[in-house]
Design an enzyme around this catalytic site. Structure first.
Site, PDB file in Angstrom:
ATOM      1  N   GLN A 135       0.775  -1.244   0.000  1.00 38.21           N
ATOM      2  CA  GLN A 135       0.000   0.000   0.000  1.00 38.21           C
ATOM      3  C   GLN A 135       0.806   1.294   0.000  1.00 38.21           C
ATOM      4  O   GLN A 135       0.498   2.205  -0.769  1.00 38.21           O
ATOM      5  CB  GLN A 135      -0.979   0.032   1.189  1.00 38.21           C
ATOM      6  CG  GLN A 135      -1.885   1.247   1.157  1.00 38.21           C
ATOM      7  CD  GLN A 135      -2.857   1.361   2.314  1.00 38.21           C
ATOM      8  OE1 GLN A 135      -3.448   2.407   2.516  1.00 38.21           O
ATOM      9  NE2 GLN A 135      -3.050   0.306   3.076  1.00 38.21           N
ATOM     10  N   GLU A 152       0.999  -0.797   8.703  1.00 44.21           N
ATOM     11  CA  GLU A 152       0.164   0.385   8.957  1.00 44.21           C
ATOM     12  C   GLU A 152       0.052   0.719  10.446  1.00 44.21           C
ATOM     13  O   GLU A 152       0.405   1.808  10.885  1.00 44.21           O
ATOM     14  CB  GLU A 152      -1.239   0.144   8.363  1.00 44.21           C
ATOM     15  CG  GLU A 152      -2.305   1.122   8.791  1.00 44.21           C
ATOM     16  CD  GLU A 152      -2.066   2.528   8.292  1.00 44.21           C
ATOM     17  OE1 GLU A 152      -2.178   3.465   9.106  1.00 44.21           O
ATOM     18  OE2 GLU A 152      -1.767   2.705   7.106  1.00 44.21           O
ATOM     19  N   ASP A 198       0.332   4.007   5.903  1.00 38.67           N
ATOM     20  CA  ASP A 198       0.639   3.597   4.529  1.00 38.67           C
ATOM     21  C   ASP A 198       0.347   4.718   3.529  1.00 38.67           C
ATOM     22  O   ASP A 198       1.247   5.329   2.987  1.00 38.67           O
ATOM     23  CB  ASP A 198      -0.162   2.339   4.168  1.00 38.67           C
ATOM     24  CG  ASP A 198       0.497   1.069   4.675  1.00 38.67           C
ATOM     25  OD1 ASP A 198       1.734   0.988   4.652  1.00 38.67           O
ATOM     26  OD2 ASP A 198      -0.224   0.146   5.089  1.00 38.67           O
ATOM     27  N   GLY A 206      -8.507  21.068  19.215  1.00 39.35           N
ATOM     28  CA  GLY A 206      -8.167  22.390  18.689  1.00 39.35           C
ATOM     29  C   GLY A 206      -8.653  23.478  19.625  1.00 39.35           C
ATOM     30  O   GLY A 206      -9.019  23.220  20.771  1.00 39.35           O
ATOM     31  N   GLY A 207      -8.674  24.695  19.111  1.00 39.88           N
ATOM     32  CA  GLY A 207      -9.072  25.834  19.939  1.00 39.88           C
ATOM     33  C   GLY A 207     -10.564  25.885  20.228  1.00 39.88           C
ATOM     34  O   GLY A 207     -10.998  26.546  21.173  1.00 39.88           O
TER      35      GLY A 207
END
Length: 413
Positions: free
Chosen positions: A21, A142, A171, A246-247
């Site tokens: 892959q 993977e 991959d 996140g924020g």
């Protein structure tokens, strides 16, 4: 104005010695950008042709979905004549890509020094599991790359085990990084006239995609991470379920009728709190000092999303989506693989593509996410094993028909 008939990488020849892959995902992107990708396989073929088959005696979807728009030749590179032919293929290629175990191509007799002697202009890209050091010879898959690149330790719920992500960041994620390196090397060659070595490690690519988690590792030195829903923090970034990281806080909230993918992911921006409080039937929370500001809400994120879920769990996810979008609140339904493969907008955007195949009839694949105005992509079938032997060996390398027959009978191709 009509788009030119040439593609972005028209005239670039790629010798594709990759399998499974990580490598094939990179060379498939190069093929979609217009390169002539010649996949060199052992006479037995890429192992994935036979893996996870859904139909007997035909190339598996695992293979077909990673090898579109390529040509296939077979060559036994362990034979002397095979090595001579490989030398000729290297001489006429702009790019060579491989993802064998460490040192495998060197042991064939093709070190970087030797490859440069054959073709000083070639860009030689290798995808490995790890960089130089104690992990170099570890076998990489993977989820091994996810485990060692920072993804698994930060994926899952606080009270559960580390989890793999369904996205193939180890991959195919590494494949995208390899393409970036190859394109940069080709661009630099325009100025220098020289090829160069491109090395990409799966662990490194996953780590690059986990950059924000290393941001948070350093922030931990100055106290708890307020935007995480976790109550306790040690000296490493915890797993935080579906928190956005996140924020702006986010979470996946349940919808009716309660199936495995009946969820909508909701982000609560400061400007979105008033309309959300009205939608959930709690308009008084918009002005309540205990709830009115992001700072007030941060310590009780779990409670906030619980209130939203009490509302969303009574409605189907598409209705929740409609109501939230009407107020410009960032959100998205959790789409199952069945919903994605049947999504008409993804079909219209050529991201879910039906491709004719000589053995399978047709198959559905994921199209190119790279949309270039002057280099459109038409996805074509993956090649059958050795389908282009005659075209390449006779038509391009100039071998005689009789020699090709002998090569075949002697197991060289």
């Amino acid at each position: 104005m009509t788009a030119p008939s040439t593609k972005a990488l028209e005239g670039i020849r790629v010798l594709d010695m990759t399998h499974v892959q990580s490598g094939p995902s990179a060379t498939q992107l190069l093929a979609w950008l217009g390169a002539d990708v010649v996949k060199l396989e052992a006479p037995t073929g890429d192992i994935t042709r036979k893996q996870l088959r859904d139909l007997p005696d035909v190339d598996s979807l695992y293979f077909t979905m990673l090898n579109c728009n390529k040509r296939s030749i077979t060559l036994n590179t362990k034979t002397e004549r095979g090595k001579e032919i490989l030398t000729e293929l290297i001489r006429r290629s702009d790019v060579m890509v491989e993802n064998f175990g460490p040192g495998a191509v060197d042991r064939m007799g093709f070190t970087w020094d030797r490859i440069q002697e054959i073709n000083p202009r070639i860009v030689y890209a290798s995808i490995k599991g790890f960089g130089e050091g104690p992990y170099t010879n570890f076998k990489a898959y993977e989820v091994v790359a996810q485990a060692m690149g920072g993804s698994m330790s930060t994926t899952g719920f606080e009270d559960g085990p580390p989890l793999a992500t369904g996205a193939q960041i180890g991959d195919s994620g590494t494949g995208v990084h390899a393409v970036a390196g190859i394109l940069a090397a080709l661009f630099q060659r325009e100025r220098t006239g020289r090829g160069q070595r491109v090395n990409v490690a799966m662990q490194h690519a996953v780590l690059n995609l986990c950059r924000v988690k290393l941001r948070d590792q350093q922030r931990l030195a100055h106290g708890p991470l307020a935007e995480y829903p976790n109550e306790d923090f040690g000296d490493e970034v915890p797993r935080s379920g579906n928190a956005s990281g996140g924020g702006q806080p986010g979470w996946a909230v349940k919808c009716a009728p309660g199936g495995p993918n009946d969820y909508v992911y909701v982000i609560v921006q400061p400007v979105g709190w008033r309309p959300i409080s009205e939608l959930i039937g709690r308009p008084e929370l918009a002005d309540d000092p205990e709830w009115a500001t992001p700072e007030a809400r941060l310590p009780k994120l779990n409670k906030m999303f619980q209130l939203i879920e009490e509302w969303s769990s009574t409605l189907p996810k598409w209705e929740v989506l409609e109501r939230l979008n009407a107020h410009n609140i960032p959100c998205g339904p959790i789409l199952s693989t069945r919903e994605i493969i049947e999504d008409s907008s993804l079909v219209a955007n050529e991201m879910v593509v039906t491709v004719p195949h000589p053995q399978r009839g047709e198959f559905v694949t994921v199209g190119s996410p790279l949309k270039l105005s002057d280099s459109p992509v038409a996805v074509t079938s993956s090649p059958l094993l050795g389908e282009h032997n005659e075209e390449v060996y006779v038509g391009e390398l100039g071998l005689g028909d009789e020699e090709v027959r002998l090569l075949k009978s002697n197991g060289v191709i």
